[in-house]
Write a protein that holds these residues in place. Structure first.
Motif, short mmCIF file in Angstrom:
data_model
loop_
_atom_site.label_atom_id
_atom_site.label_comp_id
_atom_site.label_asym_id
_atom_site.label_seq_id
_atom_site.Cartn_x
_atom_site.Cartn_y
_atom_site.Cartn_z
N LEU A 171 -6.01 -5.46 8.17
CA LEU A 171 -4.68 -5.20 7.62
C LEU A 171 -3.82 -4.71 8.77
O LEU A 171 -4.22 -3.83 9.53
CB LEU A 171 -4.75 -4.13 6.52
CG LEU A 171 -5.54 -4.47 5.27
CD1 LEU A 171 -5.56 -3.29 4.31
CD2 LEU A 171 -4.98 -5.70 4.58
N GLN A 197 -8.46 -3.38 0.08
CA GLN A 197 -9.37 -2.51 0.81
C GLN A 197 -9.21 -1.10 0.25
O GLN A 197 -8.11 -0.63 0.02
CB GLN A 197 -9.05 -2.56 2.31
CG GLN A 197 -9.33 -3.92 2.92
CD GLN A 197 -9.12 -3.96 4.42
OE1 GLN A 197 -9.05 -2.93 5.08
NE2 GLN A 197 -9.04 -5.16 4.96
N PHE A 223 -9.78 6.41 9.48
CA PHE A 223 -10.02 6.01 8.09
C PHE A 223 -11.07 4.90 8.04
O PHE A 223 -10.97 3.92 8.77
CB PHE A 223 -8.74 5.50 7.44
CG PHE A 223 -7.65 6.53 7.32
CD1 PHE A 223 -6.52 6.46 8.11
CD2 PHE A 223 -7.76 7.54 6.38
CE1 PHE A 223 -5.51 7.41 7.99
CE2 PHE A 223 -6.76 8.50 6.25
CZ PHE A 223 -5.63 8.43 7.06
N TYR A 268 0.85 -1.19 0.00
CA TYR A 268 0.00 0.00 0.00
C TYR A 268 0.88 1.24 0.00
O TYR A 268 2.03 1.21 0.46
CB TYR A 268 -0.92 0.03 1.23
CG TYR A 268 -2.16 -0.82 1.12
CD1 TYR A 268 -2.11 -2.20 1.26
CD2 TYR A 268 -3.41 -0.24 0.88
CE1 TYR A 268 -3.25 -2.98 1.16
CE2 TYR A 268 -4.56 -1.01 0.78
CZ TYR A 268 -4.46 -2.38 0.93
OH TYR A 268 -5.60 -3.14 0.83
N PRO A 314 -4.43 5.04 3.08
CA PRO A 314 -3.59 4.15 2.27
C PRO A 314 -4.29 3.76 0.98
O PRO A 314 -5.52 3.69 0.92
CB PRO A 314 -3.38 2.94 3.18
CG PRO A 314 -3.62 3.45 4.57
CD PRO A 314 -4.67 4.49 4.43
N PHE A 358 -9.67 2.74 0.89
CA PHE A 358 -9.72 3.65 2.02
C PHE A 358 -10.33 5.00 1.63
O PHE A 358 -10.12 5.50 0.53
CB PHE A 358 -8.32 3.90 2.57
CG PHE A 358 -7.77 2.75 3.38
CD1 PHE A 358 -7.31 1.59 2.77
CD2 PHE A 358 -7.73 2.82 4.77
CE1 PHE A 358 -6.82 0.53 3.51
CE2 PHE A 358 -7.24 1.77 5.53
CZ PHE A 358 -6.78 0.63 4.90
N GLY A 359 -11.04 5.57 2.60
CA GLY A 359 -11.52 6.92 2.43
C GLY A 359 -10.44 7.94 2.76
O GLY A 359 -9.35 7.57 3.19
#
Lengths: 111, 115
Positions: A99, B104, B91, A36, A44, B106-107
């Protein structure tokens, strides 16, 4: 989940290729390696994921040797906008959904 | 390109007050998460949510925290009585499925400042 170790920081110049190596000695059979990117004050962002050998997308390449105990994120011809923190994570098919972020590698690209 | 949105971008509150942080995950995603990042520190997992219930939570996610999906689009994080140490970026993230191999999204985060 396997613990990851990566350099705290790296410096580069525009136009260079940057390789960030991550070690994950205790990676399990079902684990994948995921990277990431995070810019300051942003969430991220997923870059790339792989299981073994080499994976390439429009942003980066990921090299994973046969023993999978390490991986290398390769960013071709970086620009100033690639200055960010890069996180190496190990995630598993049968692990929890969370994560686990380490401290990451802070990459500074200079003009 | 669909994205996760969060409101407000910045919330200032007094210690002891309740705050609700709001998130709109990507519409066809099924798994939702909250993370936080104290200034200069790591991104920390708080909670994951699927099928209207918590899938997993961290030690940080104590009784002062709760999550809810009040309708088909919003996902909220409530802190009942804020402490100074709750000051952080929060987040929200979502993913199409819960398996770790799915990325995933993320905002942009909500910066919470507790005075």
């Amino acid at each position: 989940l396997a613990k990851t170790t990566q350099p705290i920081s790296m410096d580069s110049y525009e136009g260079q290729e940057v390789n960030i190596t991550c070690s994950h000695n205790n990676i399990a059979t079902n684990d994948y390696i995921t990277w990431y990117q995070q810019f300051p004050s942003q969430g991220p962002r997923f870059i790339i994921q792989g299981y073994k050998t080499k994976v390439t997308n429009e942003v980066a390449s990921l090299f994973i040797p046969a023993d999978r105990k390490s991986s290398t994120l390769s960013l071709p011809r970086v620009s100033l906008s690639d200055t960010a923190v890069y996180y190496c994570l190990v995630v598993g098919m049968d692990s929890s959904y969370k994560l686990i972020f380490g401290s990451g590698t802070r990459l500074l690209v200079r003009p | 390109e669909p994205e996760v949105t969060q409101t407000p971008s910045h919330q200032v509150t007094q210690m002891g007050q309740e705050v609700i942080l709001r998130c709109v995950p990507i519409s066809n995603h099924l798994y939702f998460y909250w993370y936080r990042q104290i200034l200069g520190q790591k991104v920390e997992f708080l909670v994951s949510f699927y099928n209207n219930e918590i899938s997993e939570k961290s030690e940080i996610f104590d009784d002062q925290f709760s999550v809810e999906r009040p309708d088909g689009s919003n996902f909220t994080l409530k802190i009942r009585s804020t402490k100074l140490e709750d000051s952080a970026m929060y987040f929200c993230a979502s993913s199409p499925s819960g398996a770790g191999v799915n990325e995933q999204f993320f905002g942009p985060g909500t910066r919470l400042t507790v005075l």
